[in-house]
Design a protein around this motif. Structure first.
Motif, PDB file in Angstrom:
ATOM      1  N   TYR A 187       8.184  43.400  16.606  1.00  0.00           N
ATOM      2  CA  TYR A 187       8.432  43.528  15.173  1.00  0.00           C
ATOM      3  C   TYR A 187       8.577  42.154  14.524  1.00  0.00           C
ATOM      4  CZ  TYR A 187       9.393  48.385  16.383  1.00  0.00           C
ATOM      5  OH  TYR A 187       9.288  49.666  16.861  1.00  0.00           O
ATOM      6  N   HIS A 188       8.173  42.084  13.255  1.00  0.00           N
ATOM      7  CA  HIS A 188       8.333  40.874  12.447  1.00  0.00           C
ATOM      8  C   HIS A 188       7.776  39.637  13.163  1.00  0.00           C
ATOM      9  CE1 HIS A 188      10.529  43.114   9.454  1.00  0.00           C
ATOM     10  NE2 HIS A 188      11.370  43.545  10.370  1.00  0.00           N
ATOM     11  N   LYS A 189       6.496  39.759  13.539  1.00  0.00           N
ATOM     12  CA  LYS A 189       5.739  38.654  14.136  1.00  0.00           C
ATOM     13  C   LYS A 189       6.392  38.090  15.396  1.00  0.00           C
ATOM     14  CE  LYS A 189       3.796  37.340   9.649  1.00  0.00           C
ATOM     15  NZ  LYS A 189       3.615  36.270   8.639  1.00  0.00           N
ATOM     16  N   GLY A 190       6.941  38.980  16.187  1.00  0.00           N
ATOM     17  CA  GLY A 190       7.484  38.573  17.480  1.00  0.00           C
ATOM     18  C   GLY A 190       8.920  38.110  17.448  1.00  0.00           C
ATOM     19  N   ARG A 191       9.586  38.320  16.329  1.00  0.00           N
ATOM     20  CA  ARG A 191      10.997  37.930  16.292  1.00  0.00           C
ATOM     21  C   ARG A 191      11.882  38.941  17.026  1.00  0.00           C
ATOM     22  NH1 ARG A 191      14.857  36.393  11.102  1.00  0.00           N
ATOM     23  NH2 ARG A 191      16.770  36.216  12.318  1.00  0.00           N
ATOM     24  N   PHE A 192      11.524  40.229  16.928  1.00  0.00           N
ATOM     25  CA  PHE A 192      12.313  41.280  17.558  1.00  0.00           C
ATOM     26  C   PHE A 192      11.417  42.128  18.469  1.00  0.00           C
ATOM     27  CE2 PHE A 192      14.295  40.624  13.346  1.00  0.00           C
ATOM     28  CZ  PHE A 192      15.533  40.151  13.766  1.00  0.00           C
TER      29      PHE A 192
END
Length: 249
Positions: free
Chosen positions: A13-18
């Motif tokens: 999620y969110h460009k690999g943040r989560f």
């Protein structure tokens, strides 16, 4: 234990943040790629920190303020069973989106989610996104990066609005805003039986921001309202800053 783990799916999620991991049928979120993550570790965190002096049981009502990615919320949901309820409050909208997905994927019907901030009064408040880690997001540390405006409510108004009168465990981890909870404990209509409140003197020590120096404030308002309080002495600053209380009857 690791050799028995089965990673059934991984969502980003969110460009690999989560990330959300489905490990052995239980979905958990993390802010990093943490394949070691599994349900037992989350259970141990609850046992050793927020649930150290009161462990929720079937039928309990838990109010989880500062629910984050649902690390503790998911364990509480299991512990209270469908007979109980967990009210999970998360102010950061980006984190809240992931929390929603975790609860949905785990099919927890006893969890109620709220994207609001517990604050001093009913008003719109600003919260920073704390790009290094969502755990540092605060109402009083808004300096740079993404800033969100969210609805703020005092705790007693939140409970009144959602018809919450008995809380078996109030868990709080809201980066200094725990200073705003005092009036809730003065309300006779609210029966808060056990509390586990993360105070943030360790952040004051590191950052010098007076907003985070809350342990004495929290201890004082709990004792003033009839709670027996205790803290841990583990040698780990952020754990030892937690204040636990049980209402004396």
């Amino acid at each position: 234990m690791r050799k028995n783990l089965n990673l059934r799916s991984l969502r980003m999620y969110h460009k690999g943040r989560f990330f959300i991991y489905d490990v052995n049928g239980f979905n958990m979120a993390s802010e990093s790629f943490s394949w070691y993550l599994h349900k037992y570790l989350l259970e141990q965190d609850v046992t050793n920190i927020s649930g150290k002096f009161y462990r929720p049981c079937a039928g309990d009502v838990v109010l989880d303020i500062g629910a984050g990615l649902g690390e503790e919320t998911c364990i509480y949901a299991d512990l209270v069973s469908p007979k109980g309820a967990v009210y999970a409050v998360e102010a950061n909208p980006m984190v809240y989106e992931v929390l929603q997905e975790v609860i949905k994927l785990n099919n927890f019907t006893n969890v109620h989610l709220f994207n609001i901030a517990i604050s001093e009064q009913q008003e719109l408040v600003r919260i920073d996104d704390a790009p290094d880690t969502y755990l540092a997001s605060s109402l009083n540390n808004v300096k740079k990066g993404t800033i969100y405006e969210v609805q703020g409510l005092p705790l007693h108004e939140f409970c009144s609005f959602y018809n919450i009168h008995q809380i078996d465990l109030l868990k709080v981890n809201i980066e200094g805003a725990e200073r705003y909870l005092a009036t809730a404990f003065e309300r006779p209509e609210l029966d808060i039986r056990h509390v586990a409140i993360s105070c943030h003197n360790f952040r004051f020590t590191k950052e010098g921001n007076e907003f985070f120096r809350t342990k004495a404030l929290v201890s004082d308002y709990l004792k003033r309202n009839g709670y027996a309080i205790i803290s841990q002495c583990t040698g780990t600053d952020y754990i030892d800053d937690w204040v636990y209380g049980t209402k004396m009857r």
